[in-house]
Design an enzyme around this catalytic site. Structure first.
Site, mmCIF file in Angstrom:
data_model
loop_
_atom_site.group_PDB
_atom_site.id
_atom_site.type_symbol
_atom_site.label_atom_id
_atom_site.label_comp_id
_atom_site.label_asym_id
_atom_site.label_seq_id
_atom_site.Cartn_x
_atom_site.Cartn_y
_atom_site.Cartn_z
ATOM 1 N N GLU A 182 27.696 47.785 39.831
ATOM 2 C CA GLU A 182 28.607 48.069 38.926
ATOM 3 C C GLU A 182 28.043 47.595 38.283
ATOM 4 O O GLU A 182 28.785 46.558 38.265
ATOM 5 C CB GLU A 182 30.082 48.308 39.248
ATOM 6 C CG GLU A 182 30.483 49.629 38.480
ATOM 7 C CD GLU A 182 31.289 48.850 37.644
ATOM 8 O OE1 GLU A 182 30.926 49.772 36.102
ATOM 9 O OE2 GLU A 182 30.894 48.079 36.921
ATOM 10 N N CYS B 16 38.024 48.867 36.824
ATOM 11 C CA CYS B 16 36.804 49.718 36.997
ATOM 12 C C CYS B 16 36.933 50.839 37.964
ATOM 13 O O CYS B 16 37.982 50.836 37.745
ATOM 14 C CB CYS B 16 36.740 48.177 38.184
ATOM 15 S SG CYS B 16 35.360 48.895 39.283
ATOM 16 N N CYS C 177 35.984 50.075 42.220
ATOM 17 C CA CYS C 177 37.582 50.158 43.024
ATOM 18 C C CYS C 177 38.134 50.167 41.928
ATOM 19 O O CYS C 177 39.368 49.097 41.773
ATOM 20 C CB CYS C 177 37.290 48.054 43.564
ATOM 21 S SG CYS C 177 37.235 47.329 41.901
ATOM 22 N N HIS D 49 42.538 47.998 41.810
ATOM 23 C CA HIS D 49 43.434 46.944 40.215
ATOM 24 C C HIS D 49 44.751 47.580 40.200
ATOM 25 O O HIS D 49 46.392 46.818 39.600
ATOM 26 C CB HIS D 49 42.665 46.732 39.325
ATOM 27 C CG HIS D 49 41.773 46.143 39.251
ATOM 28 N ND1 HIS D 49 41.751 44.971 39.693
ATOM 29 C CD2 HIS D 49 40.126 46.299 39.516
ATOM 30 C CE1 HIS D 49 40.455 43.828 38.816
ATOM 31 N NE2 HIS D 49 39.432 45.650 39.344
ATOM 32 N N ARG E 226 36.155 43.861 47.651
ATOM 33 C CA ARG E 226 34.926 42.922 47.001
ATOM 34 C C ARG E 226 35.543 41.547 48.051
ATOM 35 O O ARG E 226 34.891 40.060 47.701
ATOM 36 C CB ARG E 226 33.894 42.689 46.004
ATOM 37 C CG ARG E 226 33.199 43.877 45.745
ATOM 38 C CD ARG E 226 32.804 44.436 45.070
ATOM 39 N NE ARG E 226 31.819 45.595 44.804
ATOM 40 C CZ ARG E 226 31.897 46.636 44.602
ATOM 41 N NH1 ARG E 226 33.584 47.205 45.689
ATOM 42 N NH2 ARG E 226 31.369 48.110 45.042
ATOM 43 N N SER F 93 34.611 39.924 42.307
ATOM 44 C CA SER F 93 32.765 39.740 41.936
ATOM 45 C C SER F 93 33.028 38.504 40.656
ATOM 46 O O SER F 93 32.425 37.884 40.542
ATOM 47 C CB SER F 93 32.718 40.615 41.459
ATOM 48 O OG SER F 93 32.614 41.315 41.729
ATOM 49 N N CYS G 274 30.574 43.268 41.348
ATOM 50 C CA CYS G 274 30.604 44.579 40.278
ATOM 51 C C CYS G 274 31.287 43.899 39.551
ATOM 52 O O CYS G 274 31.905 43.221 39.264
ATOM 53 C CB CYS G 274 32.210 45.740 41.128
ATOM 54 S SG CYS G 274 33.047 46.262 39.318
ATOM 55 N N CYS H 76 34.519 44.606 37.085
ATOM 56 C CA CYS H 76 35.965 43.383 37.743
ATOM 57 C C CYS H 76 35.400 42.354 36.712
ATOM 58 O O CYS H 76 36.371 41.463 37.087
ATOM 59 C CB CYS H 76 35.433 44.045 39.053
ATOM 60 S SG CYS H 76 36.614 45.574 39.745
HETATM 61 NI NI1 NFC Z 1 34.562 46.736 40.275
HETATM 62 FE FE1 NFC Z 1 36.685 45.014 41.975
HETATM 63 C C1 NFC Z 1 36.297 43.536 42.012
HETATM 64 C C2 NFC Z 1 36.077 44.807 44.009
HETATM 65 O O1 NFC Z 1 34.881 42.917 42.614
HETATM 66 N N1 NFC Z 1 36.232 45.213 45.148
HETATM 67 O O2 NFC Z 1 39.032 43.552 42.794
HETATM 68 C C3 NFC Z 1 38.192 44.188 42.373
HETATM 69 O O3 NFC Z 1 35.158 46.536 42.190
HETATM 70 O O4 NFC Z 1 34.355 46.896 42.675
#
Ligand code: NFC
Length: 552
Positions: free
Chosen positions: A14, A61, A64, A68, A479, A502, A546, A549
């Site tokens: 992503e 995002c 995910c 959030h 993640r 990420s 991602c 993110c």
């Molecule tokens: Ni977009 Fe997220 C990030 C996750 O690293 N897991 O917190 C958010 O994403 O995939």
């Protein structure tokens, strides 16, 4: 003579990621990871009503998508120090777990499998032999010669039509592809079946969250799901049973297909247990709160240093001062004005693009640190911390993967070998199995609590006047470790910072010039053909980047 390669963009992730590597004698000697897009979510939310933060920050995002939102409401609730009804916690927990399961299935099959699986080789497979490999190992009904023949015919037709579609641009025939035609055929069949099965996880999220992506049922103070067992409430008996049917069905695919495929892929590539160690320090959060205050959890979390289990320090609450005081972000190598590490409550985000500089600024990703150390988060950190904590479900599923690996190869997998590219892939499959079990536990806890006559899902938040309050919310999300930090005055947001999984993993060199986890993991990676850097992509994909993110 060293050679420099740039992969920009890295795909099957992503967001926008550029990777640069220096390669010498067939191995990566130095690497840079760069997030190439910035949007400014933390600036957008300033001045807004704190009750709306989750709705805005969830848009960081679309992958995910729920997390959030959930962590954002936890953040505001922590500032207000309110107790959330346990029904709301169970509903949020099921959303978080189902969402993470969906994410992990999609990562294994759709985003990373084709780094290891050669679709074109599957054309030469014997479907009977493919079914034979899984006999006695898996009870999945679609592991039959008939199904494998059907999938092979489908791929043959695709190739004959010249329209490979989603399979058009793989590194087919690459010397680093090593699986037998039969294992390749099994993986392709499961790739297609996974597309169907992941939908059950998404249905759980959508049923509880109103829709997915981007759930609608959250509120600071609880959730908006009304419980009314025999009436027309949003959550009635019929819906609860419907939910349970998806939970039960999902488990079969995870246990009988995903977990087994993780061991089979590992057995085909044992050398990848020796490659890809990232940062030596790992952290994961306790998750799935069972009380109203995020103080007691179904899954443990903790921190360990130098890959050494004897250093393991449990983190038992989301209000742990040691945890809160250790996190900082630095922009010495990122395109922001400030260079010194900042604690998130005082954090600033002032963009300042100055072009690429190998030794200076080269990314939009900030570099988070924990007590000045670069830390890896995510499924590998989750696996290591839970093994260090002797978390029984994690030990059980990890042993299942190791036992099957042993049956297939005659060798075992040691904990030391987990600090690797394959360690991340194994960690994600183990975590998916553990989370799958939690779904039934959360569902039962919700049903039992409703059975005791507690239908509450929301308490109204009250914001103090003329007072500045601070909050922090944590989560262990697909993640890894996610945290949101807020400063509120009169119900309005004065400052907001998100320190995202990420970001931890894809961060550039930190304030001390120590490379980030992706950058460390790439050093030593063999590259057979620098014009087709499949091996670099394998290690990067093992983190499941991602970037929307990471930068936000
Ligand atoms: Ni977009 Fe997220 C990030 C996750 O690293 N897991 O917190 C958010 O994403 O995939």
């Amino acid at each position: 003579m060293s050679q420099r390669i740039t992969i920009d963009p890295v795909t099957r992730i992503e967001g926008h990621l550029r990777i640069d590597c220096e390669i010498e004698d067939g191995k990566v000697t130095k690497a840079w990871a760069s997030g190439t897009m910035w949007r400014g979510m933390e600036e957008i939310v300033k001045g807004k009503d704190a009750r709306d933060a989750w709705m805005i920050m969830q848009r960081i995002c679309g992958v995910c998508t729920t997390v959030h939102g959930i962590v954002s409401v936890r953040t505001i609730e922590s500032a207000l120090n309110i107790d959330v009804p346990v029904n709301a916690q169970y509903i949020r927990n099921m959303i978080l777990a189902a969402h993470t399961i969906q994410d992990h299935i999609v990562h294994f099959y759709q985003l990373s499998a084709l780094d290891w699986v050669d679709i074109t080789s599957a054309l030469n497979a014997d479907p009977n032999k493919a079914a034979e490999i899984l006999k006695g190992v898996s009870t999945w009904p679609l592991n039959s010669p008939e199904e494998f023949t059907r999938v092979q015919d489908k791929i043959k037709k695709l190739v004959a039509s010249g329209q490979l579609g989603i399979f058009a641009n793989g590194y087919w025939g690459h010397p680093a592809m090593k699986l037998s035609p039969e294992v390749n055929l099994i993986a392709v069949a499961h790739y297609l079946q996974a597309l169907e099965c992941q939908r059950d996880a998404n249905r759980i999220v959508a049923l509880l969250g109103g829709k997915t992506p981007h759930i609608q049922n959250l509120a600071v103070g609880g959730v908006a799901n009304a419980i009314n067992l025999d009436g027309l409430g949003v959550l009635n008996l019929e819906r609860l049973m419907y939910l349970k049917s998806f939970i039960d069905r999902l488990g079969d695919f995870i246990e009988q297909v995903y977990k087994i495929d993780a061991a089979v892929i590992a057995a085909g590539y044992p050398e990848w247990l020796e490659v890809g160690q990232g940062a030596k320090h790992y952290m994961c959060m306790p998750e799935l709160p069972m009380d109203g205050k995020n103080g007691s959890f179904l899954l443990p979390g903790g921190y360990l240093e130098n890959s050494d289990f004897s250093t393991y320090r449990p983190i038992t609450t989301h209000t742990d001062e040691y945890l809160i005081n250790g996190i900082k972000e630095s922009s010495k190598h990122a395109w922001y004005k400030e260079n010194e590490p900042q604690a998130p409550w005082e954090g600033t985000t002032n963009p300042d693009y100055t072009g690429w500089d190998d030794d200076g600024k080269y990314s939009w990703v900030k570099a988070p640190t924990f007590y000045d150390k670069t830390v890896e988060v995510g499924p590998l950190a989750d696996l290591l911390c839970k093994l260090a904590a002797k978390h029984e479900p994690t030990e059980k599923h990890f042993n299942d993967v190791v036992n099957l690996y042993q049956t297939l190869t005659g060798n075992t997998i040691t904990v030391d070998q987990l600090h690797s590219t394959l360690g991340r892939i194994i960690g994600r499959s183990v975590r998916c199995c553990v989370l799958n079990e939690t779904l039934s536990i959360q569902w039962q806890a919700l049903v039992d609590n409703i059975g005791r006559g507690d239908f509450t899902t929301f308490v109204k938040p009250v914001f103090p006047e003329n007072t500045v309050i601070k909050g922090v919310g944590f989560g262990e999300v697909p993640r890894g470790l996610l945290s949101h930090w807020v400063v509120i005055k009169d119900g309005k947001i004065e400052n907001y910072q998100a320190v995202v999984p990420s970001t931890w993993n894809s961060g550039p060199r930190n304030f001390n010039d120590e490379p980030g986890p992706y950058e460390q993991a790439l050093v030593g990676t063999p590259v057979a053909d620098p014009s087709k850097p499949l091996e670099v992509v394998r290690t990067i994909h093992s983190f499941d980047p991602c970037m929307s993110c990471a930068v936000h």
